[in-house]
Design a protein around this motif. Structure first.
Motif, PDB file in Angstrom:
ATOM      1  N   LEU A  49      51.625  36.133  40.447  1.00  0.00           N
ATOM      2  CA  LEU A  49      50.947  36.524  41.691  1.00  0.00           C
ATOM      3  C   LEU A  49      49.432  36.503  41.513  1.00  0.00           C
ATOM      4  N   TYR A  50      48.970  37.023  40.377  1.00  0.00           N
ATOM      5  CA  TYR A  50      47.532  37.162  40.143  1.00  0.00           C
ATOM      6  C   TYR A  50      46.980  36.084  39.213  1.00  0.00           C
ATOM      7  N   ALA A  51      47.669  34.924  39.124  1.00  0.00           N
ATOM      8  CA  ALA A  51      47.261  33.853  38.200  1.00  0.00           C
ATOM      9  C   ALA A  51      45.785  33.481  38.340  1.00  0.00           C
ATOM     10  N   GLU A  52      45.273  33.483  39.595  1.00  0.00           N
ATOM     11  CA  GLU A  52      43.881  33.066  39.797  1.00  0.00           C
ATOM     12  C   GLU A  52      42.877  34.067  39.220  1.00  0.00           C
ATOM     13  N   HIS A  53      43.354  35.275  38.891  1.00  0.00           N
ATOM     14  CA  HIS A  53      42.456  36.306  38.348  1.00  0.00           C
ATOM     15  C   HIS A  53      42.524  36.388  36.820  1.00  0.00           C
ATOM     16  N   PRO A  57      37.898  40.689  33.927  1.00  0.00           N
ATOM     17  CA  PRO A  57      37.998  41.945  33.166  1.00  0.00           C
ATOM     18  C   PRO A  57      39.022  42.928  33.752  1.00  0.00           C
ATOM     19  N   TYR A  58      39.342  42.774  35.041  1.00  0.00           N
ATOM     20  CA  TYR A  58      40.272  43.712  35.691  1.00  0.00           C
ATOM     21  C   TYR A  58      41.714  43.174  35.730  1.00  0.00           C
ATOM     22  N   PHE A  59      41.948  41.992  35.120  1.00  0.00           N
ATOM     23  CA  PHE A  59      43.276  41.357  35.250  1.00  0.00           C
ATOM     24  C   PHE A  59      44.423  42.271  34.798  1.00  0.00           C
ATOM     25  N   LYS A  61      44.506  45.438  34.538  1.00  0.00           N
ATOM     26  CA  LYS A  61      44.607  46.623  35.406  1.00  0.00           C
ATOM     27  C   LYS A  61      45.342  46.320  36.719  1.00  0.00           C
ATOM     28  N   ILE A  62      45.108  45.143  37.289  1.00  0.00           N
ATOM     29  CA  ILE A  62      45.781  44.859  38.567  1.00  0.00           C
ATOM     30  C   ILE A  62      47.261  44.546  38.346  1.00  0.00           C
ATOM     31  N   VAL A  63      47.567  43.944  37.185  1.00  0.00           N
ATOM     32  CA  VAL A  63      48.973  43.706  36.838  1.00  0.00           C
ATOM     33  C   VAL A  63      49.681  45.057  36.656  1.00  0.00           C
ATOM     34  N   GLU A  64      49.022  45.961  35.939  1.00  0.00           N
ATOM     35  CA  GLU A  64      49.567  47.305  35.694  1.00  0.00           C
ATOM     36  C   GLU A  64      49.753  48.074  37.023  1.00  0.00           C
ATOM     37  N   TYR A  65      48.778  47.981  37.898  1.00  0.00           N
ATOM     38  CA  TYR A  65      48.822  48.674  39.200  1.00  0.00           C
ATOM     39  C   TYR A  65      49.999  48.185  40.050  1.00  0.00           C
ATOM     40  N   ILE A  66      50.192  46.883  40.172  1.00  0.00           N
ATOM     41  CA  ILE A  66      51.245  46.360  41.059  1.00  0.00           C
ATOM     42  C   ILE A  66      52.638  46.644  40.475  1.00  0.00           C
ATOM     43  N   MET A  85      47.238  38.634  59.363  1.00  0.00           N
ATOM     44  CA  MET A  85      47.511  39.677  58.357  1.00  0.00           C
ATOM     45  C   MET A  85      46.242  40.069  57.629  1.00  0.00           C
ATOM     46  N   ARG A  86      45.422  39.073  57.260  1.00  0.00           N
ATOM     47  CA  ARG A  86      44.187  39.376  56.530  1.00  0.00           C
ATOM     48  C   ARG A  86      43.267  40.253  57.382  1.00  0.00           C
ATOM     49  N   SER A  87      43.211  40.015  58.696  1.00  0.00           N
ATOM     50  CA  SER A  87      42.323  40.866  59.493  1.00  0.00           C
ATOM     51  C   SER A  87      42.927  42.240  59.749  1.00  0.00           C
ATOM     52  N   PRO A  91      38.999  44.131  54.378  1.00  0.00           N
ATOM     53  CA  PRO A  91      38.500  43.607  53.107  1.00  0.00           C
ATOM     54  C   PRO A  91      39.120  44.282  51.880  1.00  0.00           C
ATOM     55  N   THR A  92      38.977  43.598  50.728  1.00  0.00           N
ATOM     56  CA  THR A  92      39.584  44.042  49.460  1.00  0.00           C
ATOM     57  C   THR A  92      39.249  45.488  49.104  1.00  0.00           C
ATOM     58  N   ASP A  93      37.974  45.858  49.249  1.00  0.00           N
ATOM     59  CA  ASP A  93      37.547  47.212  48.875  1.00  0.00           C
ATOM     60  C   ASP A  93      37.711  48.167  50.064  1.00  0.00           C
ATOM     61  N   ILE A 102      44.203  48.386  58.006  1.00  0.00           N
ATOM     62  CA  ILE A 102      45.161  49.127  57.164  1.00  0.00           C
ATOM     63  C   ILE A 102      44.447  49.713  55.950  1.00  0.00           C
ATOM     64  N   ARG A 103      43.650  48.879  55.262  1.00  0.00           N
ATOM     65  CA  ARG A 103      42.973  49.364  54.062  1.00  0.00           C
ATOM     66  C   ARG A 103      41.930  50.429  54.381  1.00  0.00           C
ATOM     67  N   GLY A 104      41.298  50.294  55.531  1.00  0.00           N
ATOM     68  CA  GLY A 104      40.292  51.283  55.924  1.00  0.00           C
ATOM     69  C   GLY A 104      40.925  52.609  56.324  1.00  0.00           C
ATOM     70  N   LYS A 113      38.370  54.064  38.389  1.00  0.00           N
ATOM     71  CA  LYS A 113      37.423  53.081  38.932  1.00  0.00           C
ATOM     72  C   LYS A 113      37.630  51.673  38.365  1.00  0.00           C
ATOM     73  N   LYS A 114      38.580  51.527  37.420  1.00  0.00           N
ATOM     74  CA  LYS A 114      38.794  50.198  36.824  1.00  0.00           C
ATOM     75  C   LYS A 114      39.668  49.306  37.705  1.00  0.00           C
ATOM     76  N   VAL A 115      40.280  49.887  38.722  1.00  0.00           N
ATOM     77  CA  VAL A 115      41.122  49.068  39.593  1.00  0.00           C
ATOM     78  C   VAL A 115      40.916  49.502  41.045  1.00  0.00           C
ATOM     79  N   ILE A 116      40.852  48.494  41.927  1.00  0.00           N
ATOM     80  CA  ILE A 116      40.742  48.779  43.359  1.00  0.00           C
ATOM     81  C   ILE A 116      42.156  48.955  43.909  1.00  0.00           C
ATOM     82  N   LYS A 117      42.496  50.176  44.324  1.00  0.00           N
ATOM     83  CA  LYS A 117      43.820  50.419  44.909  1.00  0.00           C
ATOM     84  C   LYS A 117      43.703  50.333  46.426  1.00  0.00           C
ATOM     85  N   ASN A 118      44.325  49.294  46.979  1.00  0.00           N
ATOM     86  CA  ASN A 118      44.077  49.006  48.390  1.00  0.00           C
ATOM     87  C   ASN A 118      45.355  48.816  49.209  1.00  0.00           C
ATOM     88  N   THR A 119      46.483  49.383  48.700  1.00  0.00           N
ATOM     89  CA  THR A 119      47.674  49.648  49.516  1.00  0.00           C
ATOM     90  C   THR A 119      48.494  48.433  49.945  1.00  0.00           C
TER      91      THR A 119
END
Ligand code: GDP
Ligand code: MG
Length: 138
Positions: A49-53, A57-59, A61-66, A85-87, A91-93, A102-104, A113-119
């Motif tokens: 899923l996160y191959a492009e990342h 440095p956060y790779f 962490k995002i694998v661990e989070y999901i 869906m994107r709108s 945004p990511t943060d 939804i994220r807002g 702070k090492k991972v952005i948790k965005n639901t």
């Protein structure tokens, strides 16, 4: 254009009991959920899923989070489903996501702070959607 996109309600969304609210937001926007399942994502699926990342440095962490809890994986379809869906997500943060997204609206205080948790996850293009759907659905 009729499109399909891959949507994932991430572990913080499931743990906070937000799945049905998120699903109503998706359906109220005129989109349709054609497939859905509750799963624990494997390391192999997360890394695909996160191959492009990979290499960021956060790779790790995002694998661990999901993988940190149950998620709801869905195929969402409809007219312009990817961008819609994107709108809906915003945004990511989440700190930068406006009210009404939804994220807002569903942001929370994440002390790590090492991972952005965005639901929520949503594919960023029609090509990504096709690739990501194959990771989770036949
Ligand atoms: P999205 O398409 O909006 O989900 O964002 P990306 O595809 O760029 O990133 C995938 C996921 O990695 C995001 O949803 C965040 O959870 C996380 N992420 C993205 N960028 C960063 C970053 O710069 N730092 C950290 N810690 N996490 C990030
Ligand atoms: Mg992305």
């Amino acid at each position: 254009m009729f499109e399909k996109t891959l949507v994932i309600i991430k572990p913080d969304g499931i743990e906070r009991g937000l799945a049905s609210q998120i699903i109503s937001r998706i359906e109220s926007a005129g989109l349709n959920i054609s497939e859905q399942k509750d799963i624990y994502i494997t390391t192999e699926q997360a890394e695909r899923l996160y191959a492009e990342h990979k290499g960021q440095p956060y790779f790790e962490k995002i694998v661990e989070y999901i993988m940190s809890g149950m998620v709801k994986v869905m195929i969402v379809d409809g007219e312009g489903a990817v961008l819609k869906m994107r709108s809906l997500m915003g945004p990511t943060d989440p700190q930068k996501a406006p009210a009404g997204t939804i994220r807002g609206d569903l942001k929370f205080d994440n002390p790590d702070k090492k991972v952005i948790k965005n639901t929520i996850h949503g594919s960023d293009s029609v090509d990504s959607a096709l690739r990501e759907i194959r990771i989770f659905f036949e």
